[in-house]
Design a protein around this motif. Structure first.
Motif, mmCIF file in Angstrom:
data_model
loop_
_atom_site.group_PDB
_atom_site.id
_atom_site.type_symbol
_atom_site.label_atom_id
_atom_site.label_comp_id
_atom_site.label_asym_id
_atom_site.label_seq_id
_atom_site.Cartn_x
_atom_site.Cartn_y
_atom_site.Cartn_z
ATOM 1 N N ILE A 11 58.599 34.699 60.159
ATOM 2 C CA ILE A 11 58.231 35.293 59.091
ATOM 3 C C ILE A 11 56.711 35.744 59.115
ATOM 4 C CG2 ILE A 11 58.257 35.064 56.610
ATOM 5 C CD1 ILE A 11 61.178 35.039 57.824
ATOM 6 N N LEU A 12 56.346 36.646 58.843
ATOM 7 C CA LEU A 12 54.938 37.108 58.570
ATOM 8 C C LEU A 12 54.485 36.869 57.107
ATOM 9 C CD1 LEU A 12 53.018 39.854 60.264
ATOM 10 C CD2 LEU A 12 52.544 38.976 58.072
ATOM 11 N N VAL A 13 53.547 36.017 56.635
ATOM 12 C CA VAL A 13 53.245 35.764 55.377
ATOM 13 C C VAL A 13 51.943 36.468 55.396
ATOM 14 C CG1 VAL A 13 54.872 34.023 54.763
ATOM 15 C CG2 VAL A 13 52.616 33.415 55.693
ATOM 16 N N ALA A 14 51.353 37.118 54.123
ATOM 17 C CA ALA A 14 50.138 37.692 53.857
ATOM 18 C C ALA A 14 49.896 37.342 52.362
ATOM 19 C CB ALA A 14 50.602 39.149 53.990
ATOM 20 N N ASP A 15 48.548 36.778 52.441
ATOM 21 C CA ASP A 15 47.817 36.539 50.875
ATOM 22 C C ASP A 15 46.422 36.308 51.268
ATOM 23 O OD1 ASP A 15 47.239 35.058 48.429
ATOM 24 O OD2 ASP A 15 49.341 35.333 48.191
ATOM 25 N N ALA A 37 48.519 36.250 57.677
ATOM 26 C CA ALA A 37 47.583 37.171 57.435
ATOM 27 C C ALA A 37 47.012 37.165 56.058
ATOM 28 C CB ALA A 37 48.237 38.539 57.848
ATOM 29 N N ASN A 38 45.487 37.588 56.176
ATOM 30 C CA ASN A 38 44.656 37.371 55.018
ATOM 31 C C ASN A 38 44.931 38.795 54.128
ATOM 32 O OD1 ASN A 38 43.113 35.124 56.770
ATOM 33 N ND2 ASN A 38 43.507 34.575 54.621
ATOM 34 N N ASN A 39 45.374 39.679 54.865
ATOM 35 C CA ASN A 39 45.362 41.110 54.350
ATOM 36 C C ASN A 39 46.326 42.147 54.942
ATOM 37 O OD1 ASN A 39 43.714 42.823 56.305
ATOM 38 N ND2 ASN A 39 42.233 41.095 55.445
ATOM 39 N N GLY A 40 46.274 43.213 54.273
ATOM 40 C CA GLY A 40 47.413 44.043 54.910
ATOM 41 C C GLY A 40 46.921 44.777 56.142
ATOM 42 N N GLN A 41 45.616 44.995 56.572
ATOM 43 C CA GLN A 41 45.219 45.214 57.860
ATOM 44 C C GLN A 41 45.393 44.429 58.690
ATOM 45 O OE1 GLN A 41 43.624 48.431 58.500
ATOM 46 N NE2 GLN A 41 44.289 47.434 60.333
ATOM 47 N N HIS A 51 57.017 39.792 67.231
ATOM 48 C CA HIS A 51 58.240 40.274 66.709
ATOM 49 C C HIS A 51 58.300 39.692 65.382
ATOM 50 C CE1 HIS A 51 62.679 40.777 66.412
ATOM 51 N NE2 HIS A 51 62.540 39.533 65.957
ATOM 52 N N VAL A 52 58.643 40.323 64.502
ATOM 53 C CA VAL A 52 58.733 39.723 62.999
ATOM 54 C C VAL A 52 59.913 40.170 62.344
ATOM 55 C CG1 VAL A 52 57.516 39.952 60.705
ATOM 56 C CG2 VAL A 52 56.098 39.963 62.697
ATOM 57 N N ASP A 53 60.565 39.136 61.915
ATOM 58 C CA ASP A 53 61.938 39.468 61.328
ATOM 59 C C ASP A 53 62.020 39.765 59.758
ATOM 60 O OD1 ASP A 53 63.744 38.625 63.820
ATOM 61 O OD2 ASP A 53 62.892 36.934 63.504
ATOM 62 N N LEU A 54 60.982 39.300 59.165
ATOM 63 C CA LEU A 54 60.608 39.689 57.617
ATOM 64 C C LEU A 54 59.223 39.252 57.228
ATOM 65 C CD1 LEU A 54 63.154 38.377 54.928
ATOM 66 C CD2 LEU A 54 60.886 37.776 54.665
ATOM 67 N N ILE A 55 58.818 40.026 56.096
ATOM 68 C CA ILE A 55 57.463 39.912 55.694
ATOM 69 C C ILE A 55 57.556 39.401 54.384
ATOM 70 C CG2 ILE A 55 55.340 41.242 55.030
ATOM 71 C CD1 ILE A 55 55.857 43.186 57.604
ATOM 72 N N VAL A 56 56.720 38.400 54.000
ATOM 73 C CA VAL A 56 56.524 38.013 52.589
ATOM 74 C C VAL A 56 54.959 38.248 52.325
ATOM 75 C CG1 VAL A 56 56.183 36.098 50.932
ATOM 76 C CG2 VAL A 56 58.151 36.210 52.873
ATOM 77 N N SER A 57 54.669 39.181 51.237
ATOM 78 C CA SER A 57 53.366 39.829 51.058
ATOM 79 C C SER A 57 52.786 39.672 49.797
ATOM 80 C CB SER A 57 53.054 40.924 51.742
ATOM 81 O OG SER A 57 51.765 41.619 51.239
ATOM 82 N N ASP A 58 51.699 39.444 49.427
ATOM 83 C CA ASP A 58 51.127 39.522 47.971
ATOM 84 C C ASP A 58 50.947 41.073 47.689
ATOM 85 O OD1 ASP A 58 50.128 38.484 45.633
ATOM 86 O OD2 ASP A 58 47.950 38.316 46.407
ATOM 87 N N ILE A 59 50.672 41.448 46.613
ATOM 88 C CA ILE A 59 50.427 42.764 46.237
ATOM 89 C C ILE A 59 48.723 42.810 46.298
ATOM 90 C CG2 ILE A 59 50.260 44.624 44.565
ATOM 91 C CD1 ILE A 59 53.157 43.819 43.691
ATOM 92 N N MET A 60 48.158 41.934 45.419
ATOM 93 C CA MET A 60 46.699 42.371 45.382
ATOM 94 C C MET A 60 45.962 41.722 46.624
ATOM 95 S SD MET A 60 46.888 43.874 42.837
ATOM 96 C CE MET A 60 45.256 43.990 42.357
ATOM 97 N N PRO A 62 42.518 42.731 49.549
ATOM 98 C CA PRO A 62 41.536 43.810 50.042
ATOM 99 C C PRO A 62 41.919 44.513 51.208
ATOM 100 C CG PRO A 62 40.992 41.479 50.808
ATOM 101 C CD PRO A 62 42.292 41.271 50.045
ATOM 102 N N TYR A 63 41.332 45.628 51.413
ATOM 103 C CA TYR A 63 41.579 46.393 52.583
ATOM 104 C C TYR A 63 42.808 47.425 52.254
ATOM 105 C CZ TYR A 63 38.079 43.544 54.233
ATOM 106 O OH TYR A 63 36.570 42.510 54.444
#
Length: 255
Positions: A11-15, A37-41, A51-60, A62-63
């Protein structure tokens, strides 16, 4: 019921809030392998190497924010199959509609229950496993049934047509598919594996067998004629493969 595959899902988590990111990683780390990860970039940079099976990401963020990130991934054939869960503090209906419009597979409001997020993750991953198994085990379920979005459906339909157009060729192989799909061999391999949990050669074999099942039901050809038409060297080899894949012999299936 959490993911209990022998191979743990990644799982890749971004916030962009480090404390939330660390909390997510620690909590999800009990059941999955986690990449942060700290942002979308950063997500785009990391996903090329992991290899990533699923992504959990905040909306707000930077970048590149969560909306743009989701859009980019869903429009990229290499990553469009990856389930995407959006996290947001916005809890109005319009925000949920926006998230789903950008291609998100699920939408979770902050503050959220960790067990609820884990249930959402496991539900998405489990549903995909069931779809793949159903496709592999049923003679009549089409390849595009394992697609969950337009990009993947288009990809699978093109791939299926390509295999069917060359189905009688013994030399049908991954390199030929890659050339005609305008993809590198490794990229095609990863895409097929991610969508179907099959190697390209296994997918070719199952497509041959499903076409054979269709011809068997029509009842106009003998088994040895069908085996030749779908690219098998001998009817005995075809019969063994058919029995192994679908649990019934070609003769029994036709009857």
């Amino acid at each position: 019921m959490y993911n209990n595959d022998i191979t743990r899902s990644t799982i890749l988590v971004a916030d962009d809030h480090q404390d939330i990111l660390d909390f997510l990683a620690e909590d999800l780390g009990e059941h999955y392998d986690v990449v942060k990860a700290n942002n979308g970039q950063e997500v785009l940079n990391l996903i090329a190497d992991h290899h990533v099976d699923l992504i959990v990401s905040d909306i707000m963020m930077p970048y590149i924010d969560g909306y743009e990130l989701c859009t980019r991934l869903k429009e990229n054939i290499s990553y469009s199959h990856i389930p995407f869960i959006m996290l947001t503090a916005k809890n109005n209906l319009q925000s949920k509609i926006e998230g789903l419009k950008y291609g998100a597979d699920a939408y979770v409001e902050k503050p959220f229950s960790p067990s609820y997020l884990q249930a959402q993750i496991d539900s998405l991953l489990r549903n995909r496993r069931h779809m793949r198994q159903h496709y592999s085990q049923s003679p009549i379920v089409p390849l595009n049934s394992i697609a969950l979005n337009k990009s993947d459906r288009t990809f699978l339909e093109k791939l299926n047509r390509l295999i069917l157009d060359n189905i009688s060729e013994h030399s049908l192989c991954v390199d030929m598919l890659a050339d005609n799909m305008n993809m590198s061999r490794p990229t095609l391999y990863r895409k097929i594996k991610a969508l179907s949990d099959l190697s390209p050669n296994e997918l070719i074999n199952i497509t041959r067998l499903k076409k054979a099942a269709e011809l068997l039901l029509e009842g106009e050809l003998k088994i040895y004629e069908i085996s030749t038409m779908v690219g098998f060297n001998s009817s005995s080899h075809f019969t063994r493969n058919f029995q192994k894949q679908f649990g019934v012999s070609p003769k029994e299936y036709a009857e």
